[in-house]
Design a protein around this motif. Structure first.
Motif, mmCIF file in Angstrom:
data_model
loop_
_atom_site.group_PDB
_atom_site.id
_atom_site.type_symbol
_atom_site.label_atom_id
_atom_site.label_comp_id
_atom_site.label_asym_id
_atom_site.label_seq_id
_atom_site.Cartn_x
_atom_site.Cartn_y
_atom_site.Cartn_z
ATOM 1 N N VAL A 74 -4.380 -7.678 16.245
ATOM 2 C CA VAL A 74 -4.011 -7.394 14.855
ATOM 3 C C VAL A 74 -5.235 -7.786 14.063
ATOM 4 O O VAL A 74 -5.666 -8.462 14.305
ATOM 5 C CB VAL A 74 -2.744 -8.196 14.490
ATOM 6 C CG1 VAL A 74 -2.640 -8.126 12.959
ATOM 7 C CG2 VAL A 74 -1.413 -7.963 15.231
ATOM 8 N N CYS A 79 -6.031 -6.667 1.241
ATOM 9 C CA CYS A 79 -5.400 -5.158 0.914
ATOM 10 C C CYS A 79 -4.955 -5.325 -0.508
ATOM 11 O O CYS A 79 -3.800 -5.881 -0.908
ATOM 12 C CB CYS A 79 -4.480 -4.700 1.577
ATOM 13 S SG CYS A 79 -2.737 -5.636 1.933
ATOM 14 N N CYS A 84 -2.680 -7.651 4.227
ATOM 15 C CA CYS A 84 -2.270 -6.949 5.292
ATOM 16 C C CYS A 84 -2.690 -7.562 6.824
ATOM 17 O O CYS A 84 -3.815 -7.863 7.100
ATOM 18 C CB CYS A 84 -2.667 -5.641 5.015
ATOM 19 S SG CYS A 84 -1.836 -4.854 3.465
ATOM 20 N N THR A 86 -2.415 -5.715 10.027
ATOM 21 C CA THR A 86 -2.173 -4.310 10.694
ATOM 22 C C THR A 86 -2.469 -4.252 12.220
ATOM 23 O O THR A 86 -3.334 -4.814 12.830
ATOM 24 C CB THR A 86 -3.331 -3.191 10.021
ATOM 25 O OG1 THR A 86 -3.107 -3.353 8.448
ATOM 26 C CG2 THR A 86 -2.914 -1.679 10.505
ATOM 27 N N ASN A 87 -1.470 -3.791 12.864
ATOM 28 C CA ASN A 87 -1.471 -3.558 14.495
ATOM 29 C C ASN A 87 -2.408 -2.535 14.674
ATOM 30 O O ASN A 87 -2.531 -1.546 14.314
ATOM 31 C CB ASN A 87 0.083 -3.061 15.081
ATOM 32 C CG ASN A 87 1.140 -4.120 15.195
ATOM 33 O OD1 ASN A 87 0.581 -5.417 14.761
ATOM 34 N ND2 ASN A 87 2.096 -3.863 15.211
ATOM 35 N N ASP A 101 1.311 0.039 12.441
ATOM 36 C CA ASP A 101 2.337 -0.973 11.691
ATOM 37 C C ASP A 101 1.501 -1.968 10.907
ATOM 38 O O ASP A 101 0.653 -2.764 11.390
ATOM 39 C CB ASP A 101 3.273 -1.594 12.640
ATOM 40 C CG ASP A 101 4.301 -0.478 13.559
ATOM 41 O OD1 ASP A 101 4.167 0.611 12.857
ATOM 42 O OD2 ASP A 101 4.953 -0.965 14.035
ATOM 43 N N ARG A 102 2.145 -2.152 9.576
ATOM 44 C CA ARG A 102 1.541 -3.146 8.713
ATOM 45 C C ARG A 102 2.515 -4.057 8.285
ATOM 46 O O ARG A 102 3.676 -3.560 7.675
ATOM 47 C CB ARG A 102 0.740 -2.432 7.812
ATOM 48 C CG ARG A 102 -0.011 -3.122 7.004
ATOM 49 C CD ARG A 102 -0.759 -2.424 6.025
ATOM 50 N NE ARG A 102 -0.141 -1.623 5.122
ATOM 51 C CZ ARG A 102 -0.609 -1.169 3.894
ATOM 52 N NH1 ARG A 102 -2.324 -1.293 3.764
ATOM 53 N NH2 ARG A 102 -0.027 -0.767 3.055
ATOM 54 N N VAL A 104 2.600 -6.376 4.695
ATOM 55 C CA VAL A 104 1.931 -6.958 3.572
ATOM 56 C C VAL A 104 2.422 -8.039 3.173
ATOM 57 O O VAL A 104 3.756 -8.407 2.832
ATOM 58 C CB VAL A 104 2.285 -5.654 2.372
ATOM 59 C CG1 VAL A 104 1.673 -6.158 1.265
ATOM 60 C CG2 VAL A 104 2.008 -4.365 2.833
ATOM 61 N N ASP A 121 7.825 -5.733 5.830
ATOM 62 C CA ASP A 121 7.706 -4.858 6.996
ATOM 63 C C ASP A 121 8.087 -3.143 6.292
ATOM 64 O O ASP A 121 9.431 -3.444 6.343
ATOM 65 C CB ASP A 121 8.068 -5.331 7.970
ATOM 66 C CG ASP A 121 8.249 -4.562 9.168
ATOM 67 O OD1 ASP A 121 7.729 -3.349 8.890
ATOM 68 O OD2 ASP A 121 8.490 -4.799 10.377
#
Length: 160
Positions: A74, A79, A84, A86-87, A101-102, A104, A121
């Motif tokens: 990750v 952001c 964030c 993020t995968n 996928d992310r 926040v 999510d």
């Protein structure tokens, strides 16, 4: 950023915490007996109050992290006004996780090494309460739902 406050001198001059500490050391060497104790107590209280009023420095969880079960890589990065996660890579996608996928996260400092707030999510349309503890060589995240009734800790190591 230094905290400042007014001295009790008639000029009401503004001084920094460091300047106050220096004045306390000078005053300490000049006073004897009960007056010395009173000066030390006043200086200690003033320095503690000034230091406590300084804004807490936020830790930075940014970087590329590997989940302890080896199933995820990750990237955590700013952001906009949020952070964030993020995968970048997912080993086993059977539980619905995918690269891209992310989460926040809206986080605020909770302690010197911990951030706390919420994580959204978008894929699951779910918001979690989250804490992110940044340690010297690892990261621990704790996500909760249902008002903290269901929580899960995940340990992370920096990617090499």
């Amino acid at each position: 950023m230094l905290s400042t406050f007014s001295t009790t001198a008639p000029s009401r001059r503004i001084i920094s915490v460091n300047q106050l500490a220096g004045l306390c050391v000078l005053q300490k060497s000049k006073e004897d007996g009960p007056m010395r104790i009173a000066v030390l107590i006043a200086c200690t209280a003033a320095i503690s109050n000034a230091a406590a009023s300084q804004p807490q420095q936020a830790v930075d969880p940014s970087g590329i992290w590997l989940r302890d079960d080896g199933n995820a890589r990750v990237r955590i990065a700013p952001c906009g006004t949020n952070i964030c996660a993020t995968n970048l890579w997912i080993g086993d996608t059977s539980k619905g996780e995918e690269a891209g996928d992310r989460l926040v996260m809206s986080l605020q400092p909770k302690s010197p090494d911990t951030l706390a707030g919420t994580a959204y999510d978008a894929k699951r349309d779910r918001t979690y309460s989250i804490t992110v503890q940044v340690l010297e060589k690892s990261l621990v995240t704790r996500g909760c739902i249902l008002g903290g009734l269901l929580c899960k800790n995940v340990h992370w190591q920096p990617a090499q």
